[in-house]
Design an enzyme around this catalytic site. Structure first.
Site, PDB file in Angstrom:
ATOM      1  N   GLU A 177      -1.854  14.555 -19.385  1.00  0.00           N
ATOM      2  CA  GLU A 177      -1.151  13.346 -18.943  1.00  0.00           C
ATOM      3  C   GLU A 177      -1.297  12.272 -20.009  1.00  0.00           C
ATOM      4  OE1 GLU A 177      -1.397  12.168 -14.837  1.00  0.00           O
ATOM      5  OE2 GLU A 177      -1.992  14.169 -14.228  1.00  0.00           O
TER       6      GLU A 177
ATOM      7  N   HIS B 152       4.744   2.900 -12.642  1.00  0.00           N
ATOM      8  CA  HIS B 152       4.838   4.283 -13.120  1.00  0.00           C
ATOM      9  C   HIS B 152       6.206   4.460 -13.766  1.00  0.00           C
ATOM     10  CE1 HIS B 152       4.790   8.626 -13.297  1.00  0.00           C
ATOM     11  NE2 HIS B 152       3.552   8.647 -12.835  1.00  0.00           N
TER      12      HIS B 152
ATOM     13  N   ARG C 144       1.047   4.184 -19.764  1.00  0.00           N
ATOM     14  CA  ARG C 144       2.169   3.895 -18.856  1.00  0.00           C
ATOM     15  C   ARG C 144       2.815   2.543 -19.099  1.00  0.00           C
ATOM     16  NH1 ARG C 144      -0.217   6.335 -13.221  1.00  0.00           N
ATOM     17  NH2 ARG C 144      -0.085   8.456 -13.997  1.00  0.00           N
TER      18      ARG C 144
ATOM     19  N   HIS D 173       3.317   1.124  -8.783  1.00  0.00           N
ATOM     20  CA  HIS D 173       2.605   2.371  -8.490  1.00  0.00           C
ATOM     21  C   HIS D 173       1.132   2.152  -8.147  1.00  0.00           C
ATOM     22  CE1 HIS D 173       1.750   6.639  -8.794  1.00  0.00           C
ATOM     23  NE2 HIS D 173       0.843   6.436  -9.730  1.00  0.00           N
TER      24      HIS D 173
ATOM     25  N   ARG E 268      -4.469   1.422 -16.000  1.00  0.00           N
ATOM     26  CA  ARG E 268      -5.210   2.615 -15.581  1.00  0.00           C
ATOM     27  C   ARG E 268      -4.693   3.864 -16.297  1.00  0.00           C
ATOM     28  NH1 ARG E 268      -4.412   6.721 -11.564  1.00  0.00           N
ATOM     29  NH2 ARG E 268      -2.467   5.709 -10.968  1.00  0.00           N
TER      30      ARG E 268
HETATM   31  P1  FAD Z   1      -4.979   5.326   0.257  1.00  0.00           P
HETATM   32  O1  FAD Z   1      -5.010   6.763  -0.021  1.00  0.00           O
HETATM   33  O2  FAD Z   1      -3.691   4.620   0.021  1.00  0.00           O
HETATM   34  O3  FAD Z   1      -5.381   5.125   1.798  1.00  0.00           O
HETATM   35  C1  FAD Z   1      -5.303   3.871   2.415  1.00  0.00           C
HETATM   36  C2  FAD Z   1      -5.667   4.008   3.872  1.00  0.00           C
HETATM   37  O4  FAD Z   1      -5.900   2.713   4.416  1.00  0.00           O
HETATM   38  C3  FAD Z   1      -4.584   4.625   4.740  1.00  0.00           C
HETATM   39  O5  FAD Z   1      -5.197   5.453   5.692  1.00  0.00           O
HETATM   40  C4  FAD Z   1      -3.974   3.420   5.461  1.00  0.00           C
HETATM   41  O6  FAD Z   1      -3.418   3.723   6.724  1.00  0.00           O
HETATM   42  C5  FAD Z   1      -5.210   2.582   5.636  1.00  0.00           C
HETATM   43  N1  FAD Z   1      -4.977   1.157   5.853  1.00  0.00           N
HETATM   44  C6  FAD Z   1      -4.368   0.266   5.032  1.00  0.00           C
HETATM   45  N2  FAD Z   1      -4.404  -0.969   5.567  1.00  0.00           N
HETATM   46  C7  FAD Z   1      -5.056  -0.856   6.742  1.00  0.00           C
HETATM   47  C8  FAD Z   1      -5.400  -1.770   7.769  1.00  0.00           C
HETATM   48  N3  FAD Z   1      -5.109  -3.075   7.699  1.00  0.00           N
HETATM   49  N4  FAD Z   1      -6.051  -1.304   8.863  1.00  0.00           N
HETATM   50  C9  FAD Z   1      -6.347   0.011   8.985  1.00  0.00           C
HETATM   51  N5  FAD Z   1      -6.062   0.921   8.033  1.00  0.00           N
HETATM   52  C10 FAD Z   1      -5.425   0.482   6.929  1.00  0.00           C
HETATM   53  N6  FAD Z   1      -4.100   8.974  -8.659  1.00  0.00           N
HETATM   54  C11 FAD Z   1      -4.733   9.959  -9.322  1.00  0.00           C
HETATM   55  O7  FAD Z   1      -5.898   9.811  -9.698  1.00  0.00           O
HETATM   56  N7  FAD Z   1      -4.098  11.140  -9.562  1.00  0.00           N
HETATM   57  C12 FAD Z   1      -2.817  11.361  -9.170  1.00  0.00           C
HETATM   58  O8  FAD Z   1      -2.279  12.437  -9.380  1.00  0.00           O
HETATM   59  C13 FAD Z   1      -2.120  10.332  -8.500  1.00  0.00           C
HETATM   60  N8  FAD Z   1      -0.835  10.490  -8.114  1.00  0.00           N
HETATM   61  C14 FAD Z   1      -0.240   9.518  -7.364  1.00  0.00           C
HETATM   62  C15 FAD Z   1       1.057   9.722  -6.874  1.00  0.00           C
HETATM   63  C16 FAD Z   1       1.627   8.797  -6.037  1.00  0.00           C
HETATM   64  C17 FAD Z   1       3.032   9.014  -5.524  1.00  0.00           C
HETATM   65  C18 FAD Z   1       0.911   7.620  -5.678  1.00  0.00           C
HETATM   66  C19 FAD Z   1       1.525   6.600  -4.751  1.00  0.00           C
HETATM   67  C20 FAD Z   1      -0.351   7.399  -6.194  1.00  0.00           C
HETATM   68  C21 FAD Z   1      -0.935   8.336  -7.041  1.00  0.00           C
HETATM   69  N9  FAD Z   1      -2.220   8.139  -7.551  1.00  0.00           N
HETATM   70  C22 FAD Z   1      -2.831   9.144  -8.236  1.00  0.00           C
HETATM   71  C23 FAD Z   1      -3.004   6.986  -7.162  1.00  0.00           C
HETATM   72  C24 FAD Z   1      -3.962   7.422  -6.032  1.00  0.00           C
HETATM   73  O9  FAD Z   1      -3.318   8.364  -5.225  1.00  0.00           O
HETATM   74  C25 FAD Z   1      -4.378   6.259  -5.175  1.00  0.00           C
HETATM   75  O10 FAD Z   1      -4.818   5.189  -5.978  1.00  0.00           O
HETATM   76  C26 FAD Z   1      -5.530   6.687  -4.274  1.00  0.00           C
HETATM   77  O11 FAD Z   1      -5.148   7.819  -3.527  1.00  0.00           O
HETATM   78  C27 FAD Z   1      -5.907   5.560  -3.348  1.00  0.00           C
HETATM   79  O12 FAD Z   1      -6.786   6.060  -2.385  1.00  0.00           O
HETATM   80  P2  FAD Z   1      -7.388   5.065  -1.326  1.00  0.00           P
HETATM   81  O13 FAD Z   1      -8.264   5.878  -0.459  1.00  0.00           O
HETATM   82  O14 FAD Z   1      -7.944   3.884  -2.005  1.00  0.00           O
HETATM   83  O15 FAD Z   1      -6.102   4.534  -0.510  1.00  0.00           O
HETATM   84  C1  SIN Z   2       1.316  11.335 -11.645  1.00  0.00           C
HETATM   85  O1  SIN Z   2       1.202  12.486 -11.240  1.00  0.00           O
HETATM   86  O2  SIN Z   2       2.088  10.989 -12.548  1.00  0.00           O
HETATM   87  C2  SIN Z   2       0.475  10.278 -11.023  1.00  0.00           C
HETATM   88  C3  SIN Z   2      -0.849  10.310 -11.623  1.00  0.00           C
HETATM   89  C4  SIN Z   2      -1.563   9.018 -11.397  1.00  0.00           C
HETATM   90  O3  SIN Z   2      -0.993   8.045 -10.901  1.00  0.00           O
HETATM   91  O4  SIN Z   2      -2.729   8.969 -11.779  1.00  0.00           O
END
Ligand code: FAD
Ligand code: SIN
Length: 546
Positions: free
Chosen positions: A117, A239, A285, A346, A381
């Site tokens: 990547e 992104h 990015r 993103h 990032r």
């Molecule tokens: P999230 O996984 O977003 O979870 C948030 C949680 O909080 C959810 O359950 C939601 O319902 C809950 N919530 C929010 N507000 C409230 C509230 N007020 N009350 C109760 N619950 C609440 N990162 C990588 O490292 N590798 C990747 O390949 C990658 N690909 C990605 C692809 C996409 C399409 C996206 C959008 C992101 C990607 N990222 C990737 C980034 C990464 O996925 C996220 O930064 C990471 O998953 C965030 O995890 P988290 O647990 O912090 O939040």
């Molecule tokens: C992607 O698969 O391009 C997302 C990876 C990331 O946000 O870290």
């Protein structure tokens, strides 16, 4: 009067059921009763959408030093080196944990298949085809649902944490949280010794985003209102490659597609990124997204294209099955057609300021995952470093809470229930939909990939108006999910714009046409909780030099 049916008492409340929240809950559940909240269904998270994978050094030719260096280079002077070292060094521990939970990363000849990547010096991304987040979420959810010490409640929107004054005037203790139940319409009171904010990011503040609808920055807003510092909010990552198609909103085309040789091209097939950076499609990015934005604005294009036609249909179907089938469903064959793409919001690099244990400025309140600003990402990032950071900090936080609850006296303060005696039902919800779309539109136009003083000033003026309108609404009407999210989005927008206006330079994801230079000294932006409404902004002393 207290309504016992709306009260819950637990040792640890985890707000959020993504990678950060669930993995912290699983680690804590060995010792404590844990309540996990998710504001929609348990699957609705950025985690569940993650495609590319988890960055971790496993190849003997690669090294921890190289991963650290790539992360720090992408962060343009604003990464906190000890944080980066801690996260990168712990990658093996969290990958082992995922494997023990049953996540099966793709293998090739007995060793992990590693994806390439942007801005990584080596192939170092562990993945499960192109749906790594779904695979991780599935295992975490299954394990959490079965655990006797974990209760998961969905459709619950945390409104605010409840705090008490600590021994000095600025130090507070967390006592629990008020939570809106989307099904019953009631506000519940949860009392907890420790509260973990794991609510994900805030990219929904922009009109176009790869994130799920719930990415409204709730945890950042909640922490700020409770008295926590928030840092680096001007660095929202766009992104480069989100699908541009009327029948497929918010669908990402993984950076790993460019890692396998995908080229960004104009409608006539000419490639262009090399003109902006010699690393081409695999530059960081911020660079690639700006190059696309530049070309789109210059030629008045609605989108540019990703060309992967050098790969065969069979290769594509094996390596990118999810993306391939999504594109098939809208009539695009990746092996023969260009894919229409645009940049989209993103990832929130900034967030709640935390230490190495995930502890915030309020005692007993923690922030992890995309909600937190740990110093891992700095001004930009590196791909696939987010899931890694979520999992490493989930462990660090769980370890710290374990020590804290053991030594802590039971909190004695009483807390009152949510008071609805002064509010009525709203008959004007149109105010919410109008303000939601207005906010997201002007944030996209004025506070997007390229910024100017004038655009930021315009955004600030509009935010002031919305703040007053929504505050008025919040004070007079019963809460609902849309109102709570809008209230948080406006605060997050305010934090982004304040931070962006303060930064008189261009660095990483923050690019200003008025200040195109990058200053020698790299200083993180910090917004302090509003003690005096006219004096909310104080930068930290110098952090590092570029
Ligand atoms: P999230 O996984 O977003 O979870 C948030 C949680 O909080 C959810 O359950 C939601 O319902 C809950 N919530 C929010 N507000 C409230 C509230 N007020 N009350 C109760 N619950 C609440 N990162 C990588 O490292 N590798 C990747 O390949 C990658 N690909 C990605 C692809 C996409 C399409 C996206 C959008 C992101 C990607 N990222 C990737 C980034 C990464 O996925 C996220 O930064 C990471 O998953 C965030 O995890 P988290 O647990 O912090 O939040
Ligand atoms: C992607 O698969 O391009 C997302 C990876 C990331 O946000 O870290």
């Amino acid at each position: 009067m207290t309504n016992p049916s709306l009260r819950t008492e637990v040792e640890v409340l985890v707000i959020g059921a993504g990678a950060a929240g669930l993995s912290a809950a699983l680690r804590l559940a060995a010792d404590f009763k844990v309540l996990v909240l998710s504001k929609e269904s348990i699957r609705s998270s950025s985690t569940n959408r993650a495609q590319g994978g988890v960055a971790a050094v496993t190849d003997p030719h690669d090294s921890v030093d190289s991963h650290v260096q790539d992360t720090v280079t992408a962060g343009v002077g604003l990464c906190n080196l000890p944080t980066v070292e801690m996260v990168v060094a712990n990658a093996g521990v969290v990958v082992d944990h995922l494997t023990a939970l049953g996540v099966q990363f793709d293998m090739e000849n007995g060793t992990p298949h590693l994806a390439k990547e942007g801005a990584h010096s080596y192939r170092r991304v562990l993945h499960v085809a192109d749906a790594t987040g779904h695979a991780i979420a599935t295992k975490l959810i299954a394990r959490a649902l079965k655990h006797p010490n974990i209760e998961i409640r969905t459709d619950r929107v945390a409104i605010d944490v409840i705090t008490s004054q600590g021994s000095t005037s600025r130090v507070q203790n967390v006592l629990g949280a008020y939570v809106y139940n989307r099904q019953s319409g009631c506000v519940e009171t949860v009392r907890a010794q420790s509260v973990v904010l794991a609510t994900g990011g805030a990219s929904k503040v922009y009109k176009y985003t790869s994130n799920p609808d719930g990415a409204t920055g709730d945890g950042i807003a909640i922490a700020y209102r409770a008295g926590c510092r928030v840092s680096n909010m001007e660095f929202n990552q766009f992104h480069p490659t989100c699908l541009y198609h009327s029948d497929a909103r918010s669908f990402l085309i993984s950076e790993a597609v460019r890692g396998e040789g995908g080229k960004l091209v104009l409608p006539n097939g000419d490639s262009f990124v090399q003109r902006f950076d010699s690393r081409g499609e695999l530059a960081p990015r911020d660079v690639v997204a700006r190059a696309i934005d530049f070309e789109m604005k210059k030629s008045g294009l609605d989108c540019v294209f990703l060309d992967v036609t050098h790969l065969s249909r069979a290769q594509i179907a094996e390596r990118f099955p999810q993306i391939c089938s999504r594109l098939d469903s809208i009539g695009i064959d990746m092996s023969t057609d260009f894919i229409p793409i645009v940049p989209a919001a993103h990832y929130t690099c900034g967030g709640v300021v935390v230490d190495h244990n995930g502890a915030t400025d309020v005692n007993g309140l923690y922030a992890i995952g995309e909600t937190a600003c740990t110093g891992m990402h700095g001004a930009n990032r590196l791909a696939s470093n987010s899931l890694l950071e979520c999992l490493v900090y989930a462990k660090a936080t769980a370890d710290h809470i374990r020590g804290r609850i053991k030594v802590q006296e039971t909190l004695k303060e009483d807390i009152s229930d949510w008071d609805e005696s002064q509010v009525t039902n709203s008959d004007e919800d149109v105010v919410l939909t109008q303000n939601w779309s207005e906010l997201r539109r002007f944030m996209w136009n004025y506070v997007g990939i390229v910024r100017t003083d004038k655009r930021l000033e315009r955004a600030a003026r509009r935010i002031e108006l919305l703040k007053n309108e929504v505050y008025d609404y919040y004070s007079n009407y019963r809460v609902n999910g849309d109102l709570l999210e809008l209230r948080n989005l406006i605060l997050v927008a305010d934090l982004i714009v304040q931070s962006a206006r303060w930064r008189k330079e261009s660095r990483g994801l923050h690019f200003s046409m008025d200040y195109p230079q990058t200053n020698v000294r790299a200083i993180p932006s910090i917004v302090y909780p509003k003690l005096d409404p006219l004096d909310v902004f104080h930068p930290l002393p110098v952090a590092a030099e570029v």
